[in-house]
Design a protein around this motif. Structure first.
Motif, PDB file in Angstrom:
ATOM      1  N   TYR A  71       0.777  -1.161   0.130  1.00  0.00           N
ATOM      2  CA  TYR A  71      -0.045  -0.008   0.083  1.00  0.00           C
ATOM      3  C   TYR A  71       0.825   1.317  -0.002  1.00  0.00           C
ATOM      4  O   TYR A  71       1.916   1.423   0.658  1.00  0.00           O
ATOM      5  CB  TYR A  71      -0.853   0.052   1.453  1.00  0.00           C
ATOM      6  CG  TYR A  71      -1.648   1.050   1.351  1.00  0.00           C
ATOM      7  CD1 TYR A  71      -2.203   2.037   0.496  1.00  0.00           C
ATOM      8  CD2 TYR A  71      -1.619   1.727   2.887  1.00  0.00           C
ATOM      9  CE1 TYR A  71      -2.992   3.019   0.876  1.00  0.00           C
ATOM     10  CE2 TYR A  71      -2.496   2.795   3.410  1.00  0.00           C
ATOM     11  CZ  TYR A  71      -3.194   3.595   2.269  1.00  0.00           C
ATOM     12  OH  TYR A  71      -3.580   4.657   2.630  1.00  0.00           O
ATOM     13  N   GLY A  72       0.516   2.360  -0.898  1.00  0.00           N
ATOM     14  CA  GLY A  72       1.455   3.560  -1.006  1.00  0.00           C
ATOM     15  C   GLY A  72       1.553   4.221   0.254  1.00  0.00           C
ATOM     16  O   GLY A  72       2.708   5.001   0.437  1.00  0.00           O
ATOM     17  N   SER A 100       5.431   6.072   4.252  1.00  0.00           N
ATOM     18  CA  SER A 100       5.628   6.168   5.849  1.00  0.00           C
ATOM     19  C   SER A 100       6.910   5.720   6.070  1.00  0.00           C
ATOM     20  O   SER A 100       7.846   6.288   6.806  1.00  0.00           O
ATOM     21  CB  SER A 100       4.507   5.340   6.548  1.00  0.00           C
ATOM     22  OG  SER A 100       3.416   5.993   6.638  1.00  0.00           O
ATOM     23  N   ILE A 101       7.239   4.514   5.195  1.00  0.00           N
ATOM     24  CA  ILE A 101       8.539   3.901   5.363  1.00  0.00           C
ATOM     25  C   ILE A 101       9.771   4.965   5.098  1.00  0.00           C
ATOM     26  O   ILE A 101      10.872   5.118   5.610  1.00  0.00           O
ATOM     27  CB  ILE A 101       8.603   2.572   4.964  1.00  0.00           C
ATOM     28  CG1 ILE A 101       7.977   1.646   5.586  1.00  0.00           C
ATOM     29  CG2 ILE A 101      10.343   2.181   4.791  1.00  0.00           C
ATOM     30  CD1 ILE A 101       7.848   0.388   5.077  1.00  0.00           C
ATOM     31  N   VAL A 102       9.364   5.503   3.748  1.00  0.00           N
ATOM     32  CA  VAL A 102      10.270   6.546   3.275  1.00  0.00           C
ATOM     33  C   VAL A 102      10.626   7.859   4.112  1.00  0.00           C
ATOM     34  O   VAL A 102      11.698   8.035   4.499  1.00  0.00           O
ATOM     35  CB  VAL A 102      10.100   6.867   1.870  1.00  0.00           C
ATOM     36  CG1 VAL A 102      10.628   8.392   1.498  1.00  0.00           C
ATOM     37  CG2 VAL A 102      10.044   5.964   0.905  1.00  0.00           C
ATOM     38  N   THR A 124       6.646   4.154  -8.536  1.00  0.00           N
ATOM     39  CA  THR A 124       6.896   2.718  -8.943  1.00  0.00           C
ATOM     40  C   THR A 124       6.314   1.825  -7.835  1.00  0.00           C
ATOM     41  O   THR A 124       6.686   2.129  -6.630  1.00  0.00           O
ATOM     42  CB  THR A 124       8.291   2.390  -9.013  1.00  0.00           C
ATOM     43  OG1 THR A 124       9.016   3.345  -9.849  1.00  0.00           O
ATOM     44  CG2 THR A 124       8.694   0.929  -9.378  1.00  0.00           C
ATOM     45  N   PRO A 125       5.622   0.854  -8.107  1.00  0.00           N
ATOM     46  CA  PRO A 125       4.964   0.011  -7.188  1.00  0.00           C
ATOM     47  C   PRO A 125       6.210  -0.770  -6.425  1.00  0.00           C
ATOM     48  O   PRO A 125       7.306  -1.312  -6.816  1.00  0.00           O
ATOM     49  CB  PRO A 125       4.148  -1.206  -7.725  1.00  0.00           C
ATOM     50  CG  PRO A 125       4.078  -0.482  -9.207  1.00  0.00           C
ATOM     51  CD  PRO A 125       5.014   0.236  -9.211  1.00  0.00           C
ATOM     52  N   VAL A 143      10.660   5.308  -6.245  1.00  0.00           N
ATOM     53  CA  VAL A 143       9.266   4.762  -5.868  1.00  0.00           C
ATOM     54  C   VAL A 143       8.101   5.738  -5.151  1.00  0.00           C
ATOM     55  O   VAL A 143       7.246   5.452  -5.224  1.00  0.00           O
ATOM     56  CB  VAL A 143       9.214   3.716  -4.996  1.00  0.00           C
ATOM     57  CG1 VAL A 143      10.323   2.642  -5.348  1.00  0.00           C
ATOM     58  CG2 VAL A 143       9.926   3.826  -3.704  1.00  0.00           C
ATOM     59  N   CYS A 144       9.005   6.652  -4.514  1.00  0.00           N
ATOM     60  CA  CYS A 144       8.083   7.813  -3.715  1.00  0.00           C
ATOM     61  C   CYS A 144       8.738   8.968  -3.773  1.00  0.00           C
ATOM     62  O   CYS A 144       9.884   9.251  -3.436  1.00  0.00           O
ATOM     63  CB  CYS A 144       7.616   6.948  -2.695  1.00  0.00           C
ATOM     64  SG  CYS A 144       6.767   8.191  -1.329  1.00  0.00           S
ATOM     65  N   GLU A 145       7.739  10.240  -3.670  1.00  0.00           N
ATOM     66  CA  GLU A 145       8.444  11.312  -3.416  1.00  0.00           C
ATOM     67  C   GLU A 145       7.372  12.339  -2.453  1.00  0.00           C
ATOM     68  O   GLU A 145       6.203  11.912  -2.758  1.00  0.00           O
ATOM     69  CB  GLU A 145       8.957  12.179  -4.395  1.00  0.00           C
ATOM     70  CG  GLU A 145       8.235  12.576  -5.686  1.00  0.00           C
ATOM     71  CD  GLU A 145       8.725  13.096  -6.792  1.00  0.00           C
ATOM     72  OE1 GLU A 145       7.967  14.160  -7.223  1.00  0.00           O
ATOM     73  OE2 GLU A 145       9.742  12.567  -7.081  1.00  0.00           O
TER      74      GLU A 145
END
Length: 157
Positions: free
Chosen positions: A66-67, A72-74, A99-100, A141-143
């Protein structure tokens, strides 16, 4: 022992400047806990997060995380260097999932300081960070942008 002696010596408001960039050392491998349990705890019932049988034949080949958990981890991976002296998280903005993330991926984080400014408190200032998450293949993967109320460095009495 006071909070000042327990936290990083260089994560006060004054230690950050716009344009500053850092890559954080720690990584976190995503497992079943992050993918399945946290999806359920957040009431996300999408099959992709907990149906291993269906996802085995999908383009991902396994369950996807789940995004909200990814973000949260990032942010968590960046926290040791950016918010050990935080008094409050003020805002999370412009979350982008690029990116998933699947079980078995390992996430890493990097940060750019976007702005630093005063707050309504004499003992703290506002810092806006842009956190970036990467997997073990160095794919973004995330920003997410995050504004934090950070304690100012204590002055000598």
């Amino acid at each position: 022992m006071t909070i000042v002696t327990l936290t990083s010596p260089d994560s006060y408001f004054e230690d950050f400047a716009p344009g500053q960039r850092m890559r954080h050392v720690r990584g976190k491998t995503i497992g079943e806990n992050e993918t399945v349990i946290l999806a359920h705890l957040t009431m996300n019932t999408a099959q992709g997060h907990f149906n291993a049988h269906d996802m085995a034949v999908s383009k991902f080949g396994r369950r996807i995380t789940y995004g909200g958990v990814t973000a949260s981890i990032v942010v968590g991976l960046a926290s040791e260097d950016t918010s050990e002296n935080a008094l409050a998280d003020v805002a999370l903005d412009k979350l982008r999932l690029k990116t998933p993330v699947v079980e078995g991926d390992t996430l890493y984080s990097a940060t750019e300081v976007l702005s630093c400014g005063p707050s309504d408190r004499a003992d703290a200032g506002l810092v806006t960070f842009k956190h970036y998450g990467f997997n073990q293949r160095d794919e973004l993967v995330c920003e997410v942008e995050r504004t934090v109320l950070l304690r100012r460095r204590p002055t000598a009495a």
